[in-house]
Design a protein around this motif. Structure first.
Motif, PDB file in Angstrom:
ATOM      1  N   TRP A 170       0.905  -1.332  -0.032  1.00 37.06           N
ATOM      2  CA  TRP A 170      -0.044   0.103   0.020  1.00 37.06           C
ATOM      3  C   TRP A 170       0.822   1.121   0.069  1.00 37.06           C
ATOM      4  O   TRP A 170       0.537   2.206  -0.435  1.00 37.06           O
ATOM      5  N   ASP A 171       1.971   1.144   0.535  1.00 35.75           N
ATOM      6  CA  ASP A 171       2.965   2.160   0.673  1.00 35.75           C
ATOM      7  C   ASP A 171       4.112   2.516  -0.397  1.00 35.75           C
ATOM      8  O   ASP A 171       4.651   3.278  -0.464  1.00 35.75           O
ATOM      9  N   GLN A 172       3.933   1.428  -1.506  1.00 40.28           N
ATOM     10  CA  GLN A 172       4.966   1.428  -2.491  1.00 40.28           C
ATOM     11  C   GLN A 172       4.184   1.180  -3.732  1.00 40.28           C
ATOM     12  O   GLN A 172       3.203   0.237  -3.730  1.00 40.28           O
ATOM     13  N   ALA A 173       4.673   1.625  -4.859  1.00 36.44           N
ATOM     14  CA  ALA A 173       4.010   1.386  -6.373  1.00 36.44           C
ATOM     15  C   ALA A 173       4.659   0.041  -6.684  1.00 36.44           C
ATOM     16  O   ALA A 173       3.705  -0.957  -7.310  1.00 36.44           O
ATOM     17  N   ARG A 174       5.817  -0.480  -6.102  1.00 36.62           N
ATOM     18  CA  ARG A 174       6.322  -1.941  -6.425  1.00 36.62           C
ATOM     19  C   ARG A 174       6.014  -2.987  -5.323  1.00 36.62           C
ATOM     20  O   ARG A 174       6.118  -2.805  -4.153  1.00 36.62           O
ATOM     21  N   PRO A 175       5.739  -4.193  -5.872  1.00 34.52           N
ATOM     22  CA  PRO A 175       5.324  -5.428  -5.036  1.00 34.52           C
ATOM     23  C   PRO A 175       6.749  -5.824  -4.657  1.00 34.52           C
ATOM     24  O   PRO A 175       7.852  -5.443  -4.800  1.00 34.52           O
ATOM     25  N   MET A 176       6.578  -6.616  -3.452  1.00 33.99           N
ATOM     26  CA  MET A 176       7.616  -7.401  -3.116  1.00 33.99           C
ATOM     27  C   MET A 176       7.315  -8.831  -3.409  1.00 33.99           C
ATOM     28  O   MET A 176       6.386  -9.308  -3.473  1.00 33.99           O
ATOM     29  N   MET A 177       8.458  -9.848  -3.431  1.00 33.39           N
ATOM     30  CA  MET A 177       8.477 -11.333  -3.493  1.00 33.39           C
ATOM     31  C   MET A 177       8.742 -11.998  -2.441  1.00 33.39           C
ATOM     32  O   MET A 177       9.889 -11.743  -1.794  1.00 33.39           O
ATOM     33  N   PHE A 178       7.918 -12.799  -1.726  1.00 33.65           N
ATOM     34  CA  PHE A 178       8.192 -13.469  -0.400  1.00 33.65           C
ATOM     35  C   PHE A 178       8.164 -15.056  -0.885  1.00 33.65           C
ATOM     36  O   PHE A 178       7.395 -15.688  -1.449  1.00 33.65           O
ATOM     37  N   VAL A 179       9.691 -15.378  -0.732  1.00 33.19           N
ATOM     38  CA  VAL A 179       9.652 -16.956  -0.792  1.00 33.19           C
ATOM     39  C   VAL A 179       9.223 -17.716   0.332  1.00 33.19           C
ATOM     40  O   VAL A 179       9.906 -17.506   1.482  1.00 33.19           O
ATOM     41  N   TYR A 180       8.327 -18.384   0.211  1.00 36.53           N
ATOM     42  CA  TYR A 180       7.659 -19.074   1.281  1.00 36.53           C
ATOM     43  C   TYR A 180       8.369 -20.370   1.619  1.00 36.53           C
ATOM     44  O   TYR A 180       8.637 -21.008   2.786  1.00 36.53           O
ATOM     45  N   GLU A 181       8.607 -21.079   0.463  1.00 37.87           N
ATOM     46  CA  GLU A 181       9.276 -22.548   0.869  1.00 37.87           C
ATOM     47  C   GLU A 181      10.203 -23.146  -0.545  1.00 37.87           C
ATOM     48  O   GLU A 181       9.704 -22.732  -1.700  1.00 37.87           O
ATOM     49  N   VAL A 182      11.256 -23.659  -0.214  1.00 36.87           N
ATOM     50  CA  VAL A 182      12.245 -24.090  -1.215  1.00 36.87           C
ATOM     51  C   VAL A 182      12.438 -25.586  -0.764  1.00 36.87           C
ATOM     52  O   VAL A 182      12.750 -25.820   0.389  1.00 36.87           O
ATOM     53  N   GLU A 183      12.217 -26.485  -1.684  1.00 36.94           N
ATOM     54  CA  GLU A 183      12.262 -28.017  -1.426  1.00 36.94           C
ATOM     55  C   GLU A 183      12.929 -28.574  -2.359  1.00 36.94           C
ATOM     56  O   GLU A 183      12.339 -28.494  -3.753  1.00 36.94           O
ATOM     57  N   VAL A 184      14.051 -29.529  -2.233  1.00 35.05           N
ATOM     58  CA  VAL A 184      14.780 -30.184  -3.264  1.00 35.05           C
ATOM     59  C   VAL A 184      14.674 -31.798  -2.528  1.00 35.05           C
ATOM     60  O   VAL A 184      15.150 -32.064  -1.427  1.00 35.05           O
ATOM     61  N   LEU A 185      14.298 -32.831  -3.318  1.00 36.61           N
ATOM     62  CA  LEU A 185      14.468 -34.147  -2.672  1.00 36.61           C
ATOM     63  C   LEU A 185      15.846 -34.436  -2.277  1.00 36.61           C
ATOM     64  O   LEU A 185      16.922 -34.025  -2.977  1.00 36.61           O
ATOM     65  N   GLU A 186      16.026 -35.049  -1.204  1.00 35.77           N
ATOM     66  CA  GLU A 186      17.355 -35.627  -0.595  1.00 35.77           C
ATOM     67  C   GLU A 186      18.157 -36.078  -1.427  1.00 35.77           C
ATOM     68  O   GLU A 186      19.606 -35.465  -1.559  1.00 35.77           O
ATOM     69  N   PRO A 187      17.969 -37.017  -2.346  1.00 39.36           N
ATOM     70  CA  PRO A 187      19.056 -37.536  -3.315  1.00 39.36           C
ATOM     71  C   PRO A 187      19.577 -36.526  -4.326  1.00 39.36           C
ATOM     72  O   PRO A 187      20.728 -36.636  -4.812  1.00 39.36           O
ATOM     73  N   TYR A 188      18.933 -35.400  -4.354  1.00 39.33           N
ATOM     74  CA  TYR A 188      19.285 -34.485  -5.771  1.00 39.33           C
ATOM     75  C   TYR A 188      19.698 -33.300  -5.044  1.00 39.33           C
ATOM     76  O   TYR A 188      20.067 -32.184  -5.779  1.00 39.33           O
ATOM     77  N   ARG A 189      19.765 -33.079  -3.707  1.00 39.91           N
ATOM     78  CA  ARG A 189      20.384 -31.892  -3.210  1.00 39.91           C
ATOM     79  C   ARG A 189      21.997 -31.786  -3.503  1.00 39.91           C
ATOM     80  O   ARG A 189      22.722 -32.812  -3.599  1.00 39.91           O
ATOM     81  N   ARG A 190      22.451 -30.524  -3.335  1.00 37.28           N
ATOM     82  CA  ARG A 190      23.906 -30.088  -3.545  1.00 37.28           C
ATOM     83  C   ARG A 190      24.331 -30.364  -5.105  1.00 37.28           C
ATOM     84  O   ARG A 190      25.351 -30.646  -5.303  1.00 37.28           O
ATOM     85  N   GLN A 191      23.513 -30.194  -5.777  1.00 41.53           N
ATOM     86  CA  GLN A 191      23.429 -30.515  -7.382  1.00 41.53           C
ATOM     87  C   GLN A 191      23.083 -29.051  -8.243  1.00 41.53           C
ATOM     88  O   GLN A 191      23.163 -29.395  -9.461  1.00 41.53           O
ATOM     89  N   GLY A 192      22.835 -28.207  -7.593  1.00 41.44           N
ATOM     90  CA  GLY A 192      22.266 -26.905  -8.278  1.00 41.44           C
ATOM     91  C   GLY A 192      21.096 -26.677  -8.361  1.00 41.44           C
ATOM     92  O   GLY A 192      20.782 -25.686  -9.168  1.00 41.44           O
ATOM     93  N   ILE A 193      20.115 -27.656  -7.988  1.00 45.23           N
ATOM     94  CA  ILE A 193      18.618 -27.397  -8.145  1.00 45.23           C
ATOM     95  C   ILE A 193      18.118 -26.409  -7.517  1.00 45.23           C
ATOM     96  O   ILE A 193      17.533 -25.430  -8.068  1.00 45.23           O
ATOM     97  N   GLY A 194      18.564 -26.077  -6.121  1.00 42.84           N
ATOM     98  CA  GLY A 194      17.952 -25.055  -5.383  1.00 42.84           C
ATOM     99  C   GLY A 194      18.440 -23.921  -5.835  1.00 42.84           C
ATOM    100  O   GLY A 194      17.790 -22.781  -5.813  1.00 42.84           O
ATOM    101  N   ARG A 195      19.822 -23.911  -6.114  1.00 39.24           N
ATOM    102  CA  ARG A 195      20.410 -22.585  -6.836  1.00 39.24           C
ATOM    103  C   ARG A 195      19.690 -22.113  -8.131  1.00 39.24           C
ATOM    104  O   ARG A 195      19.254 -20.915  -8.090  1.00 39.24           O
ATOM    105  N   ALA A 196      19.249 -22.707  -8.932  1.00 32.34           N
ATOM    106  CA  ALA A 196      18.523 -22.858 -10.096  1.00 32.34           C
ATOM    107  C   ALA A 196      17.372 -22.019  -9.622  1.00 32.34           C
ATOM    108  O   ALA A 196      16.689 -21.315 -10.373  1.00 32.34           O
ATOM    109  N   LEU A 197      16.432 -22.734  -8.678  1.00 30.34           N
ATOM    110  CA  LEU A 197      15.114 -22.413  -8.436  1.00 30.34           C
ATOM    111  C   LEU A 197      15.273 -20.829  -7.878  1.00 30.34           C
ATOM    112  O   LEU A 197      14.245 -20.122  -8.008  1.00 30.34           O
TER     113      LEU A 197
END
Length: 96
Positions: A18-45
């Motif tokens: 209400w106080d700004q013309a521009r919106p903000m983005m709120f990241v609520y959740e990030v999840e990567v399946l355990e066997p695929y973590r630390r492979q750049g998927i989270g960084r890509a998201l």
């Protein structure tokens, strides 16, 4: 995706201000399946939500996590997100 199965996801909300013309983005959740973590998927998201936020004209992108969530803290540090203040606090009301 691998063989039609999502390996990770990111859920975010575009918040009008209400106080700004521009919106903000709120990241609520990030999840990567355990066997695929630390492979750049989270960084890509995170990179993709940054791109979407810029394209939408957002003032900033923010999220909330816990210092004890070491995986999240490492991901966010690797993607350039910075802690705003050492005394940030999250308070919740139980509505049950």
């Amino acid at each position: 995706e691998e063989e039609g199965m999502p390996l990770g996801f990111l859920l975010a909300y575009r918040l009008a201000r209400w106080d700004q013309a521009r919106p903000m983005m709120f990241v609520y959740e990030v999840e990567v399946l355990e066997p695929y973590r630390r492979q750049g998927i989270g960084r890509a998201l995170i990179g993709e939500i940054q791109r979407i936020s810029r394209q939408a004209g957002c003032l900033k992108l923010f999220l909330i996590t816990n210092t004890s969530n070491e995986a999240a803290m490492a991901l966010y540090a690797a993607t350039g997100l910075q802690r705003s203040a050492d005394d940030d606090v999250l308070l919740t009301y139980s509505l049950a």
